[in-house]
Design an enzyme around this catalytic site. Structure first.
Site, PDB file in Angstrom:
ATOM      1  CB  ALA A  27      11.961  47.796 -67.899  1.00 29.24           C
ATOM      2  CG  PHE A  38      11.685  50.075 -73.332  1.00 28.26           C
ATOM      3  CD1 PHE A  38      11.794  49.054 -73.744  1.00 28.26           C
ATOM      4  CD2 PHE A  38      10.339  50.394 -73.617  1.00 28.26           C
ATOM      5  CE1 PHE A  38      11.269  47.916 -74.582  1.00 28.26           C
ATOM      6  CE2 PHE A  38       9.467  49.689 -74.409  1.00 28.26           C
ATOM      7  CZ  PHE A  38       9.901  48.479 -74.719  1.00 28.26           C
ATOM      8  NE  ARG A  39      11.217  55.940 -72.223  1.00 20.53           N
ATOM      9  CZ  ARG A  39      10.220  54.949 -72.029  1.00 20.53           C
ATOM     10  NH1 ARG A  39      10.166  54.027 -71.066  1.00 20.53           N
ATOM     11  NH2 ARG A  39       9.127  55.254 -72.861  1.00 20.53           N
ATOM     12  CD  GLN A 102       6.022  51.667 -65.633  1.00 26.09           C
ATOM     13  OE1 GLN A 102       5.857  52.174 -66.707  1.00 26.09           O
ATOM     14  NE2 GLN A 102       6.671  51.598 -64.678  1.00 26.09           N
ATOM     15  CG  HIS A 120       2.414  48.307 -69.480  1.00 30.56           C
ATOM     16  ND1 HIS A 120       3.648  48.803 -69.470  1.00 30.56           N
ATOM     17  CD2 HIS A 120       1.524  49.209 -69.372  1.00 30.56           C
ATOM     18  CE1 HIS A 120       3.619  50.288 -69.096  1.00 30.56           C
ATOM     19  NE2 HIS A 120       2.189  50.395 -69.134  1.00 30.56           N
ATOM     20  CG  ASN A 219      15.416  54.326 -61.397  1.00 26.83           C
ATOM     21  OD1 ASN A 219      14.856  53.257 -61.696  1.00 26.83           O
ATOM     22  ND2 ASN A 219      16.010  55.142 -62.535  1.00 26.83           N
TER      23      ASN A 219
HETATM   24  P1  NAD Z   1      12.237  52.094 -68.534  1.00 25.43           P
HETATM   25  O1  NAD Z   1      13.003  51.375 -69.309  1.00 25.43           O
HETATM   26  O2  NAD Z   1      11.782  53.609 -68.991  1.00 25.43           O
HETATM   27  O3  NAD Z   1      12.831  52.478 -67.199  1.00 25.43           O
HETATM   28  C1  NAD Z   1      13.973  51.777 -66.500  1.00 25.43           C
HETATM   29  C2  NAD Z   1      14.810  52.364 -65.210  1.00 25.43           C
HETATM   30  O4  NAD Z   1      15.265  51.404 -64.686  1.00 25.43           O
HETATM   31  C3  NAD Z   1      15.702  53.298 -65.964  1.00 25.43           C
HETATM   32  O5  NAD Z   1      15.534  54.709 -65.437  1.00 25.43           O
HETATM   33  C4  NAD Z   1      16.943  52.761 -65.346  1.00 25.43           C
HETATM   34  O6  NAD Z   1      18.096  53.658 -65.190  1.00 25.43           O
HETATM   35  C5  NAD Z   1      16.692  51.707 -64.285  1.00 25.43           C
HETATM   36  N1  NAD Z   1      17.699  50.823 -63.923  1.00 25.43           N
HETATM   37  C6  NAD Z   1      17.799  49.577 -64.691  1.00 25.43           C
HETATM   38  N2  NAD Z   1      18.445  48.820 -64.331  1.00 25.43           N
HETATM   39  C7  NAD Z   1      18.414  48.875 -62.700  1.00 25.43           C
HETATM   40  C8  NAD Z   1      18.624  48.404 -61.588  1.00 25.43           C
HETATM   41  N3  NAD Z   1      19.514  46.976 -61.723  1.00 25.43           N
HETATM   42  N4  NAD Z   1      18.452  48.855 -60.455  1.00 25.43           N
HETATM   43  C9  NAD Z   1      17.743  50.098 -60.316  1.00 25.43           C
HETATM   44  N5  NAD Z   1      17.553  50.741 -61.628  1.00 25.43           N
HETATM   45  C10 NAD Z   1      17.664  50.287 -62.842  1.00 25.43           C
HETATM   46  O7  NAD Z   1      11.313  51.123 -68.035  1.00 25.43           O
HETATM   47  P2  NAD Z   1       9.877  51.498 -67.648  1.00 25.43           P
HETATM   48  O8  NAD Z   1       9.776  52.801 -66.893  1.00 25.43           O
HETATM   49  O9  NAD Z   1       9.175  50.450 -67.028  1.00 25.43           O
HETATM   50  O10 NAD Z   1       9.023  51.671 -68.838  1.00 25.43           O
HETATM   51  C11 NAD Z   1       9.242  50.738 -70.062  1.00 25.43           C
HETATM   52  C12 NAD Z   1       8.170  50.175 -70.894  1.00 25.43           C
HETATM   53  O11 NAD Z   1       8.504  49.016 -71.570  1.00 25.43           O
HETATM   54  C13 NAD Z   1       7.227  49.660 -69.781  1.00 25.43           C
HETATM   55  O12 NAD Z   1       5.996  49.819 -70.224  1.00 25.43           O
HETATM   56  C14 NAD Z   1       7.558  48.097 -69.794  1.00 25.43           C
HETATM   57  O13 NAD Z   1       6.024  47.370 -70.049  1.00 25.43           O
HETATM   58  C15 NAD Z   1       8.024  47.817 -70.828  1.00 25.43           C
HETATM   59  N6  NAD Z   1       9.465  47.004 -70.848  1.00 25.43           N
HETATM   60  C16 NAD Z   1       9.324  45.734 -70.049  1.00 25.43           C
HETATM   61  C17 NAD Z   1      10.248  44.860 -69.765  1.00 25.43           C
HETATM   62  C18 NAD Z   1      10.185  43.688 -68.989  1.00 25.43           C
HETATM   63  O14 NAD Z   1       9.086  43.305 -68.811  1.00 25.43           O
HETATM   64  N7  NAD Z   1      11.276  43.329 -68.174  1.00 25.43           N
HETATM   65  C19 NAD Z   1      11.381  45.133 -70.355  1.00 25.43           C
HETATM   66  C20 NAD Z   1      11.759  46.208 -71.325  1.00 25.43           C
HETATM   67  C21 NAD Z   1      10.581  47.166 -71.380  1.00 25.43           C
END
Ligand code: NAD
Length: 248
Positions: A27, A38-39, A102, A120, A219
Protein backbone atom coordinates in the site's frame (compact mmCIF):
# COMPACT_ATOMS: atom_id res chain seq x y z
CA UNK A 1 22.65 12.13 3.18
CA UNK A 2 25.94 10.44 2.32
CA UNK A 3 24.38 7.19 3.56
CA UNK A 4 21.41 7.61 1.17
CA UNK A 5 23.73 8.23 -1.80
CA UNK A 6 25.70 5.12 -0.91
CA UNK A 7 22.55 2.98 -0.65
CA UNK A 8 21.30 4.28 -4.00
CA UNK A 9 24.66 3.40 -5.59
CA UNK A 10 24.51 -0.08 -4.05
CA UNK A 11 20.95 -0.62 -5.36
CA UNK A 12 21.95 0.53 -8.86
CA UNK A 13 24.94 -1.84 -8.84
CA UNK A 14 22.74 -4.81 -7.90
CA UNK A 15 20.12 -3.92 -10.53
CA UNK A 16 22.78 -3.59 -13.25
CA UNK A 17 23.83 -7.19 -12.61
CA UNK A 18 20.28 -8.49 -12.33
CA UNK A 19 18.65 -10.47 -15.16
CA UNK A 20 15.51 -11.84 -13.47
CA UNK A 21 14.25 -9.16 -11.10
CA UNK A 22 10.81 -8.95 -9.51
CA UNK A 23 9.12 -6.29 -7.38
CA UNK A 24 6.87 -6.81 -4.37
CA UNK A 25 4.71 -3.78 -3.66
CA UNK A 26 2.36 -2.81 -0.86
CA UNK A 27 0.00 0.00 0.00
CA UNK A 28 2.96 2.37 0.61
CA UNK A 29 3.65 2.75 -3.12
CA UNK A 30 0.18 4.25 -3.59
CA UNK A 31 0.09 6.74 -0.70
CA UNK A 32 1.72 9.35 -2.98
CA UNK A 33 -1.32 8.87 -5.25
CA UNK A 34 -3.57 9.85 -2.34
CA UNK A 35 -4.65 6.34 -1.29
CA UNK A 36 -4.03 5.80 2.44
CA UNK A 37 -2.14 2.66 3.53
CA UNK A 38 -3.17 0.50 6.48
CA UNK A 39 -0.28 0.62 8.91
CA UNK A 40 1.80 3.71 8.03
CA UNK A 41 1.66 6.90 10.18
CA UNK A 42 -1.36 8.23 8.19
CA UNK A 43 -2.74 4.70 7.81
CA UNK A 44 -6.39 3.77 7.69
CA UNK A 45 -6.03 1.71 10.85
CA UNK A 46 -5.58 4.96 12.75
CA UNK A 47 -9.08 5.98 11.56
CA UNK A 48 -11.24 2.85 11.29
CA UNK A 49 -11.00 -0.78 12.18
CA UNK A 50 -9.93 -1.80 8.68
CA UNK A 51 -9.54 -5.42 9.74
CA UNK A 52 -13.25 -5.31 10.52
CA UNK A 53 -14.63 -3.59 7.41
CA UNK A 54 -12.19 -5.42 5.13
CA UNK A 55 -13.05 -8.90 6.42
CA UNK A 56 -15.27 -11.45 4.71
CA UNK A 57 -17.07 -12.06 7.98
CA UNK A 58 -18.07 -8.39 8.24
CA UNK A 59 -19.08 -8.30 4.56
CA UNK A 60 -21.34 -11.33 4.99
CA UNK A 61 -22.98 -9.85 8.09
CA UNK A 62 -23.25 -6.28 6.87
CA UNK A 63 -22.69 -5.85 3.12
CA UNK A 64 -24.33 -2.40 3.04
CA UNK A 65 -21.87 -0.94 5.53
CA UNK A 66 -18.94 -2.54 3.69
CA UNK A 67 -20.11 -0.96 0.39
CA UNK A 68 -20.78 2.40 2.08
CA UNK A 69 -17.20 2.44 3.34
CA UNK A 70 -15.91 1.55 -0.15
CA UNK A 71 -18.02 4.31 -1.73
CA UNK A 72 -16.64 6.88 0.71
CA UNK A 73 -13.01 5.92 0.01
CA UNK A 74 -13.21 7.17 -3.61
CA UNK A 75 -10.31 5.06 -4.92
CA UNK A 76 -11.45 5.70 -8.46
CA UNK A 77 -9.90 9.13 -9.18
CA UNK A 78 -6.35 8.11 -8.16
CA UNK A 79 -3.56 8.26 -10.76
CA UNK A 80 -0.17 6.50 -10.83
CA UNK A 81 2.76 8.36 -9.24
CA UNK A 82 6.52 8.49 -9.87
CA UNK A 83 7.04 5.18 -8.04
CA UNK A 84 4.57 3.27 -10.24
CA UNK A 85 6.08 4.89 -13.35
CA UNK A 86 9.64 3.99 -12.30
CA UNK A 87 8.62 0.32 -11.99
CA UNK A 88 7.05 0.35 -15.47
CA UNK A 89 10.32 1.89 -16.70
CA UNK A 90 12.32 -0.92 -15.06
CA UNK A 91 10.20 -3.48 -16.90
CA UNK A 92 10.83 -1.68 -20.22
CA UNK A 93 14.57 -1.75 -19.46
CA UNK A 94 14.35 -5.55 -19.11
CA UNK A 95 14.99 -5.48 -15.36
CA UNK A 96 11.65 -6.73 -14.04
CA UNK A 97 9.88 -9.93 -14.95
CA UNK A 98 6.85 -9.21 -12.77
CA UNK A 99 5.33 -6.86 -10.24
CA UNK A 100 3.83 -8.88 -7.41
CA UNK A 101 1.45 -6.60 -5.57
CA UNK A 102 -0.69 -6.65 -2.46
CA UNK A 103 -2.49 -3.59 -3.79
CA UNK A 104 -5.94 -3.69 -5.26
CA UNK A 105 -5.94 -0.25 -6.91
CA UNK A 106 -4.78 -1.14 -10.46
CA UNK A 107 -2.24 1.72 -10.55
CA UNK A 108 0.68 -0.46 -11.74
CA UNK A 109 -1.26 -1.40 -14.88
CA UNK A 110 -2.28 2.23 -15.40
CA UNK A 111 1.40 3.23 -15.19
CA UNK A 112 2.32 0.70 -17.91
CA UNK A 113 3.48 -2.43 -16.04
CA UNK A 114 2.28 -5.36 -18.13
CA UNK A 115 2.85 -8.35 -15.83
CA UNK A 116 1.16 -7.59 -12.53
CA UNK A 117 0.36 -10.45 -10.15
CA UNK A 118 -2.42 -9.19 -7.88
CA UNK A 119 -2.21 -11.33 -4.74
CA UNK A 120 -5.18 -9.62 -3.12
CA UNK A 121 -7.35 -9.23 -6.20
CA UNK A 122 -8.62 -5.92 -7.51
CA UNK A 123 -11.18 -3.26 -6.69
CA UNK A 124 -11.60 -2.51 -10.40
CA UNK A 125 -14.13 -5.28 -10.98
CA UNK A 126 -16.87 -6.97 -8.96
CA UNK A 127 -19.03 -10.04 -9.36
CA UNK A 128 -22.37 -11.50 -8.31
CA UNK A 129 -21.89 -14.07 -5.54
CA UNK A 130 -24.79 -16.15 -6.94
CA UNK A 131 -24.43 -16.25 -10.74
CA UNK A 132 -20.89 -14.86 -11.17
CA UNK A 133 -21.94 -11.99 -13.48
CA UNK A 134 -19.11 -9.41 -13.78
CA UNK A 135 -19.40 -5.65 -13.15
CA UNK A 136 -17.12 -2.63 -13.32
CA UNK A 137 -16.77 -1.50 -9.69
CA UNK A 138 -17.12 2.26 -10.47
CA UNK A 139 -20.60 1.46 -11.86
CA UNK A 140 -21.50 -0.48 -8.70
CA UNK A 141 -20.20 2.34 -6.48
CA UNK A 142 -22.34 4.80 -8.43
CA UNK A 143 -25.40 2.68 -7.65
CA UNK A 144 -24.40 2.54 -3.96
CA UNK A 145 -24.02 6.35 -3.87
CA UNK A 146 -27.53 6.65 -5.35
CA UNK A 147 -28.82 4.61 -2.39
CA UNK A 148 -28.95 1.13 -3.93
CA UNK A 149 -27.21 -0.53 -1.00
CA UNK A 150 -26.34 -3.37 -0.77
CA UNK A 151 -26.03 -3.58 -4.56
CA UNK A 152 -27.78 -6.60 -6.06
CA UNK A 153 -27.32 -8.41 -9.37
CA UNK A 154 -29.84 -7.20 -12.01
CA UNK A 155 -30.08 -10.75 -13.38
CA UNK A 156 -30.57 -12.92 -10.26
CA UNK A 157 -30.74 -10.48 -7.30
CA UNK A 158 -27.61 -12.05 -5.77
CA UNK A 159 -25.30 -9.94 -3.63
CA UNK A 160 -22.47 -8.16 -5.48
CA UNK A 161 -18.93 -8.26 -4.03
CA UNK A 162 -15.78 -6.60 -5.32
CA UNK A 163 -12.98 -8.85 -6.62
CA UNK A 164 -10.68 -7.93 -3.74
CA UNK A 165 -9.52 -10.65 -1.37
CA UNK A 166 -10.90 -9.76 2.05
CA UNK A 167 -9.31 -10.77 5.36
CA UNK A 168 -10.45 -14.34 5.99
CA UNK A 169 -10.60 -15.26 2.29
CA UNK A 170 -8.15 -17.46 0.40
CA UNK A 171 -5.72 -15.86 -2.04
CA UNK A 172 -6.21 -16.74 -5.73
CA UNK A 173 -4.22 -19.98 -5.99
CA UNK A 174 -2.88 -19.57 -9.53
CA UNK A 175 -1.63 -16.05 -8.85
CA UNK A 176 0.09 -17.14 -5.66
CA UNK A 177 1.73 -20.10 -7.42
CA UNK A 178 2.96 -17.86 -10.23
CA UNK A 179 4.35 -15.37 -7.70
CA UNK A 180 6.11 -18.18 -5.83
CA UNK A 181 7.66 -19.49 -9.05
CA UNK A 182 8.89 -15.99 -9.97
CA UNK A 183 10.43 -15.57 -6.51
CA UNK A 184 12.23 -18.92 -6.76
CA UNK A 185 13.72 -17.88 -10.13
CA UNK A 186 14.44 -14.26 -9.23
CA UNK A 187 18.00 -13.01 -8.81
CA UNK A 188 16.74 -9.78 -7.20
CA UNK A 189 13.63 -8.47 -5.47
CA UNK A 190 12.68 -4.83 -4.92
CA UNK A 191 10.37 -4.59 -1.89
CA UNK A 192 8.45 -1.31 -1.94
CA UNK A 193 6.00 0.18 0.55
CA UNK A 194 4.94 -2.81 2.58
CA UNK A 195 5.10 -3.29 6.33
CA UNK A 196 5.50 -7.01 5.49
CA UNK A 197 3.00 -7.90 8.18
CA UNK A 198 0.48 -9.79 6.01
CA UNK A 199 1.24 -13.37 5.00
CA UNK A 200 1.84 -15.05 2.60
CA UNK A 201 3.11 -11.91 0.78
CA UNK A 202 5.40 -11.11 3.72
CA UNK A 203 7.20 -14.43 3.19
CA UNK A 204 8.08 -13.83 -0.48
CA UNK A 205 11.34 -11.89 0.16
CA UNK A 206 12.50 -14.93 2.19
CA UNK A 207 11.84 -17.17 -0.83
CA UNK A 208 14.02 -14.93 -3.04
CA UNK A 209 16.82 -14.82 -0.45
CA UNK A 210 16.69 -18.59 0.16
CA UNK A 211 17.22 -19.12 -3.59
CA UNK A 212 20.25 -16.84 -3.64
CA UNK A 213 18.58 -13.62 -4.84
CA UNK A 214 19.36 -10.12 -3.56
CA UNK A 215 16.73 -8.08 -1.72
CA UNK A 216 16.50 -4.26 -1.91
CA UNK A 217 13.93 -2.71 0.42
CA UNK A 218 12.56 0.85 0.21
CA UNK A 219 10.05 1.88 2.87
CA UNK A 220 9.23 5.01 4.85
CA UNK A 221 9.85 3.23 8.14
CA UNK A 222 11.46 0.04 9.42
CA UNK A 223 9.74 -3.23 8.46
CA UNK A 224 9.78 -6.72 9.91
CA UNK A 225 12.19 -7.87 7.17
CA UNK A 226 14.84 -5.15 7.09
CA UNK A 227 17.33 -7.71 8.40
CA UNK A 228 16.88 -9.78 5.24
CA UNK A 229 17.73 -7.06 2.72
CA UNK A 230 21.18 -6.22 1.39
CA UNK A 231 20.14 -2.63 0.75
CA UNK A 232 17.59 -0.90 3.01
CA UNK A 233 16.47 2.65 2.25
CA UNK A 234 14.11 4.42 4.62
CA UNK A 235 12.53 7.11 2.44
CA UNK A 236 9.70 7.98 0.08
CA UNK A 237 9.44 5.64 -2.91
CA UNK A 238 8.51 8.50 -5.26
CA UNK A 239 11.77 10.28 -4.35
CA UNK A 240 14.12 7.30 -4.19
CA UNK A 241 13.05 4.84 -6.89
CA UNK A 242 13.20 7.26 -9.87
CA UNK A 243 16.74 8.20 -8.80
CA UNK A 244 17.70 4.51 -8.94
CA UNK A 245 16.04 3.78 -12.30
CA UNK A 246 17.45 6.96 -13.92
CA UNK A 247 20.99 5.93 -12.91
CA UNK A 248 20.78 2.55 -14.60
P1 NAD B 1 0.79 -1.50 5.07
O1 NAD B 1 -0.22 -0.40 5.22
O2 NAD B 1 0.81 -2.56 6.11
O3 NAD B 1 2.25 -0.88 5.01
C1 NAD B 1 2.57 0.20 4.15
C2 NAD B 1 4.00 0.60 4.44
O4 NAD B 1 4.35 1.57 3.48
C3 NAD B 1 4.18 1.23 5.82
O5 NAD B 1 5.28 0.61 6.46
C4 NAD B 1 4.48 2.71 5.51
O6 NAD B 1 5.42 3.28 6.38
C5 NAD B 1 5.04 2.63 4.11
N1 NAD B 1 4.83 3.82 3.29
C6 NAD B 1 3.73 4.61 3.20
N2 NAD B 1 3.90 5.57 2.27
C7 NAD B 1 5.16 5.40 1.76
C8 NAD B 1 5.92 6.07 0.76
N3 NAD B 1 5.45 7.14 0.09
N4 NAD B 1 7.17 5.62 0.50
C9 NAD B 1 7.69 4.54 1.17
N5 NAD B 1 7.00 3.86 2.11
C10 NAD B 1 5.74 4.28 2.40
O7 NAD B 1 0.60 -2.07 3.62
P2 NAD B 1 0.72 -3.55 3.08
O8 NAD B 1 1.95 -4.19 3.60
O9 NAD B 1 0.50 -3.46 1.62
O10 NAD B 1 -0.53 -4.31 3.74
C11 NAD B 1 -1.80 -3.72 3.70
C12 NAD B 1 -2.89 -4.56 3.12
O11 NAD B 1 -3.98 -3.70 2.79
C13 NAD B 1 -2.52 -5.21 1.83
O12 NAD B 1 -2.97 -6.50 1.93
C14 NAD B 1 -3.29 -4.47 0.73
O13 NAD B 1 -4.02 -5.41 -0.05
C15 NAD B 1 -4.32 -3.65 1.43
N6 NAD B 1 -4.37 -2.21 1.02
C16 NAD B 1 -4.23 -1.89 -0.30
C17 NAD B 1 -4.25 -0.55 -0.69
C18 NAD B 1 -4.08 -0.22 -2.15
O14 NAD B 1 -4.43 -1.02 -3.00
N7 NAD B 1 -3.52 0.94 -2.47
C19 NAD B 1 -4.39 0.46 0.28
C20 NAD B 1 -4.55 0.09 1.63
C21 NAD B 1 -4.53 -1.27 1.99
Amino acid sequence: MEELEESIRAAVALLRESRRGVALTGAGISTESGIPDFRGPQGLWKQVDAMKVASIEFFQRNPAEHWRFAAERKFTGAAPNAGHRALADLERKGKLRAVITQNVDGLHQQAGSTRVLELHGTTRTSHCLECGMKFQTPDVLERVRRGENPPLCPKCEGLIKSDTVLFGELLPREVLEEAMAECQRADLMLVLGSSLAVHPAAGLPDVVAEHGGHVILINAEATEKDWLAEVVIHGKIGDVLPRITESL
